[in-house]
Design an enzyme around this catalytic site. Structure first.
Site, PDB file in Angstrom:
ATOM      1  CB  ILE A 135      36.903  52.511 -82.101  1.00  0.00           C
ATOM      2  CG1 ILE A 135      38.390  52.178 -82.176  1.00  0.00           C
ATOM      3  CG2 ILE A 135      36.193  52.163 -83.398  1.00  0.00           C
ATOM      4  CD1 ILE A 135      38.688  50.681 -82.265  1.00  0.00           C
ATOM      5  N   GLY A 142      37.855  51.788 -76.785  1.00  0.00           N
ATOM      6  CA  GLY A 142      38.591  53.033 -76.506  1.00  0.00           C
ATOM      7  C   GLY A 142      38.031  54.201 -77.297  1.00  0.00           C
ATOM      8  CB  THR A 200      45.103  56.180 -67.171  1.00  0.00           C
ATOM      9  OG1 THR A 200      45.993  55.576 -66.234  1.00  0.00           O
ATOM     10  CG2 THR A 200      45.707  56.126 -68.546  1.00  0.00           C
ATOM     11  CB  VAL A 201      40.281  57.417 -68.409  1.00  0.00           C
ATOM     12  CG1 VAL A 201      39.237  57.963 -69.388  1.00  0.00           C
ATOM     13  CG2 VAL A 201      40.718  56.024 -68.843  1.00  0.00           C
ATOM     14  CD  GLU A 229      31.378  55.527 -79.000  1.00  0.00           C
ATOM     15  OE1 GLU A 229      30.332  55.924 -79.515  1.00  0.00           O
ATOM     16  OE2 GLU A 229      31.837  54.391 -79.210  1.00  0.00           O
ATOM     17  CG  ASP A 289      38.678  44.652 -70.995  1.00  0.00           C
ATOM     18  OD1 ASP A 289      38.376  45.606 -70.262  1.00  0.00           O
ATOM     19  OD2 ASP A 289      38.937  44.787 -72.212  1.00  0.00           O
ATOM     20  CE  LYS A 339      37.120  46.992 -73.461  1.00  0.00           C
ATOM     21  NZ  LYS A 339      38.556  46.840 -73.747  1.00  0.00           N
ATOM     22  CE  LYS A 399      37.347  48.046 -69.238  1.00  0.00           C
ATOM     23  NZ  LYS A 399      38.538  48.503 -69.870  1.00  0.00           N
TER      24      LYS A 399
HETATM   25  N1  HSE Z   1      42.525  46.807 -70.487  1.00  0.00           N
HETATM   26  C1  HSE Z   1      41.820  47.279 -71.647  1.00  0.00           C
HETATM   27  C2  HSE Z   1      42.505  46.748 -72.907  1.00  0.00           C
HETATM   28  C3  HSE Z   1      41.791  48.782 -71.639  1.00  0.00           C
HETATM   29  O1  HSE Z   1      43.627  46.229 -72.806  1.00  0.00           O
HETATM   30  O2  HSE Z   1      41.927  46.796 -73.988  1.00  0.00           O
HETATM   31  C4  HSE Z   1      40.782  49.384 -72.564  1.00  0.00           C
HETATM   32  O3  HSE Z   1      39.470  49.036 -72.249  1.00  0.00           O
END
Ligand code: HSE
Length: 402
Positions: free
Chosen positions: A131, A129, A11-12, A124, A196, A200, A100
């Site tokens: 931002i 994402g 995806t990325v 970054e 997640d 972050k 991350k």
């Molecule tokens: N799984 C993450 C989210 C993707 O839902 O924010 C972006 O880091």
């Protein structure tokens, strides 16, 4: 043209390829050189896709090619991303990543390795994402002492909570729907249990406070226990429920945690809906700044990776300052943190709750939860709250209040 490689065409990775091609002219103008993708590494084949011509299955093609100066590591996970990143940095190639998991686990080591090799390790896209919050912390806010970060750092959970709030649906139903529509992962644990967001907030706090905040020491609760009753009671109190990531440095103590919070209408985070992210940063001179935008998805995340690649090109031969320095921060236990709590109980426990939490405590009742009522406490420590709560015959739920 500076030659680049993309590790991982998911995806990325496909987004990074897309951004670099779509905006190639303006990137060339702004970096002075332009970026040409020479290799894409992936285990799969992409017959008929233009990337097929530059596809390799062998990482050695990339690391041994002296022409490649910048690498996008967008594979995710620790293995083999950690080894590949180290090898690229040692071969004097800058690495830009959205990973991350890797940054939270090995960030300081990789930043140091980049510095020793006069290249850059940029990440970054690992938080928020598209931002640009990390570059802001490292550059635009360099003259400030950052003492607090709070915000919505996970798009999946924010999407689920938004729909639960709008539709009154059950968590499990919305999650299933989100998975069917591709918004949530098939294995959603990292998102819904808060891991997640935990990574972050650890990354952002390490940059803001200048030393490593170990993500595994960040107290974390997810959203899987949030019910329609919690959401309806939240509305009664003029609030909504959001999964917040939070860190603070005050009076020599550091706190960091991820947990669902009741957020009231006056708070700008109240209106951050769907997959959007928003991050509040408080500085001793700045006061508040809020960063809001697309926190996930192919192109927003790729936009941040491609911008990092452009930065790497512009800074070839020189390591850009990163405020995440060596050393680590000891977090204070969550039970010393003070705040208010929303509590949902059986109506039969109401008199005991009044006695324990004080006569002034205001209760609300709603039709949806016939035998239940709820109240919000005064400010107290987590430890005091747990002591008082243990005197009730059983609480249905408790959610912190922002
Ligand atoms: N799984 C993450 C989210 C993707 O839902 O924010 C972006 O880091």
């Amino acid at each position: 043209m500076v030659k680049a490689a993309i590790l991982g065409f998911g995806t990325v990775g496909s987004g990074v390829y897309n951004v670099l091609n779509t905006n190639s002219e303006l990137i060339k103008k702004r970096t002075g050189e332009g970026i040409e993708v020479k290799y894409v590494l992936d285990l799969r084949e992409f017959p008929g896709h233009p990337v097929d011509d530059i596809l390799t299955h062998d990482f050695n093609d990339i690391v041994n090619d002296p022409e490649v100066k910048v690498v996008a590591e967008v594979m995710g996970g620790i293995k083999p991303a950690y080894d590949f990143t180290k090898q690229c940095l040692l071969a004097k190639k800058s690495v830009c990543t959205s990973n991350k998991e890797l940054v939270a686990k090995h960030g300081p080591e990789l930043i140091k390795l980049a510095k020793e090799n006069d290249v850059n390790y940029f990440f970054e896209a690992s938080c928020g994402g598209g931002i640009p919050v990390i570059r802001s912390l490292n550059e635009a806010l360099i003259a400030d002492e950052i003492d607090e970060i709070s915000g919505i750092l996970n798009g999946t959970t924010n999407y689920i909570l938004t729909r639960m709030s709008r539709e009154g649906s059950l968590f499990d139903d919305v999650l299933k729907d989100a998975q069917d529509m591709g918004y949530a992962e098939r294995n959603p644990e990292a998102d819904i249990e808060g891991f997640d967001a935990q990574r972050k907030i650890a990354i952002l706090s390490s940059i803001a406070f200048g030393k490593t905040v170990d993500h595994e020491k960040v107290y974390t609760e997810g959203i899987s226990k949030i019910t329609p009753s919690d959401i309806e009671f939240a509305k009664e109190f003029g609030c909504t429920v959001k999964l917040l990531a939070y860190s603070r440095h005050r009076d020599g103590k550091y706190h960091a945690f991820v947990a669902p919070f009741m957020v009231d209408r006056e708070n700008p985070l109240y209106s951050v809906d769907g997959v959007f992210n928003a991050i509040f940063v408080h500085g001793n001179m700045l006061g508040d700044a809020m960063f809001y935008g697309s926190g996930a998805g192919s192109l927003p995340t790729a936009s941040a990776v491609a911008a990092d690649m452009a930065q790497a090109v512009k800074n070839e031969g020189r390591t850009v300052y990163n405020n995440w320095q060596e050393g680590s921060i000891e977090l204070s236990p969550i039970d010393t943190f003070e705040g208010r709590f929303f509590v949902r109980i059986e109506k039969s426990d109401k008199e005991t709750a009044k006695r324990v939490f004080g006569d002034q405590t205001a209760f609300k009742e709603i039709a949806l939860a016939g035998s239940e009522c709820a109240f919000i406490t005064e400010v107290m420590s987590e430890k005091d709250f747990e002591e008082k709560a243990s005197k009730l015959s059983g609480i249905k739920s408790r959610i912190r209040v922002k």
